[in-house]
Motif scaffolding. Structure first.
Motif, PDB file in Angstrom:
ATOM      1  N   ALA A  78       0.902  -1.205   0.101  1.00  0.00           N
ATOM      2  CA  ALA A  78      -0.189  -0.166   0.063  1.00  0.00           C
ATOM      3  C   ALA A  78       0.555   1.274  -0.166  1.00  0.00           C
ATOM      4  CB  ALA A  78      -0.964  -0.135   1.459  1.00  0.00           C
ATOM      5  N   LYS A  79       1.931   1.151   0.652  1.00  0.00           N
ATOM      6  CA  LYS A  79       2.772   2.404   0.728  1.00  0.00           C
ATOM      7  C   LYS A  79       3.524   2.550  -0.471  1.00  0.00           C
ATOM      8  CE  LYS A  79       3.528   2.533   5.785  1.00  0.00           C
ATOM      9  NZ  LYS A  79       4.737   2.498   6.832  1.00  0.00           N
ATOM     10  N   SER A  81       2.326   1.772  -3.431  1.00  0.00           N
ATOM     11  CA  SER A  81       1.506   2.100  -4.417  1.00  0.00           C
ATOM     12  C   SER A  81       1.097   3.605  -4.127  1.00  0.00           C
ATOM     13  CB  SER A  81       0.019   1.357  -4.416  1.00  0.00           C
ATOM     14  OG  SER A  81       0.292  -0.022  -4.682  1.00  0.00           O
ATOM     15  N   GLU A  82       1.148   4.151  -3.113  1.00  0.00           N
ATOM     16  CA  GLU A  82       0.722   5.171  -2.731  1.00  0.00           C
ATOM     17  C   GLU A  82       2.055   6.346  -3.181  1.00  0.00           C
ATOM     18  OE1 GLU A  82      -1.076   8.778  -1.354  1.00  0.00           O
ATOM     19  OE2 GLU A  82      -2.038   6.982  -1.550  1.00  0.00           O
ATOM     20  N   GLN A  86       1.698   9.339  -5.960  1.00  0.00           N
ATOM     21  CA  GLN A  86       2.106  10.638  -5.467  1.00  0.00           C
ATOM     22  C   GLN A  86       3.004  10.817  -6.567  1.00  0.00           C
ATOM     23  OE1 GLN A  86       0.775  12.745  -3.567  1.00  0.00           O
ATOM     24  NE2 GLN A  86      -0.600  11.100  -2.697  1.00  0.00           N
TER      25      GLN A  86
END
Length: 133
Positions: A78-79, A81-82, A86
């Motif tokens: 998830a990190k 992907s984030e 960004q």
């Protein structure tokens, strides 16, 4: 309708819901098996065979044995992907990272300076022409 009472409908729906939940968990476990880079190929094959041959027991044992690692890999993904999202937004919006800004940011800063009276309208026009060039 009299042949299938309401309680039987409830139990059927409950078992169907539990079966769907188990399917989601099975696919999550299989995805996690392939996503784990720390596990070697034989271990992956063993877990996969265990989950396919004894599906309920295999999934249950996997979640008990490797559940903490599953959640850590989910958070890591998830990190990542984030961060990728960004980065994509930054590139698409035209910002250049920590040091430089986009021309939109620069123009907004110039307008702010002009409104505060820190620069004259002539200086503003020269700086604006330089930013847009």
């Amino acid at each position: 309708m009299d042949d299938y009472p309401l309680l039987n409908v409830f139990w059927t729906m409950l078992w169907f819901f539990l079966w769907i939940m188990w399917l989601f968990l099975l696919f999550k476990v299989i995805t996690d098996i392939f996503r784990d880079h720390d596990m070697n190929g034989w271990a992956k094959a063993g877990w996969l065979i265990f989950c396919i041959l004894l599906p309920y027991l295999g999934v249950l044992v996997y979640v008990i044995a490797r559940g903490k690692g599953m959640s850590a890999r989910d958070v890591k993904q998830a990190k990542a992907s984030e961060a990728a999202f960004q980065d994509y937004i930054r590139k698409t919006a035209g910002t250049q990272g920590a040091g430089g800004g986009s021309s939109t940011d620069e123009l907004a800063r110039l307008v702010e300076l002009k409104e505060k009276g820190a620069i004259t309208p002539e200086e503003y026009e020269k700086a604006k022409a330089k930013v847009l060039a």
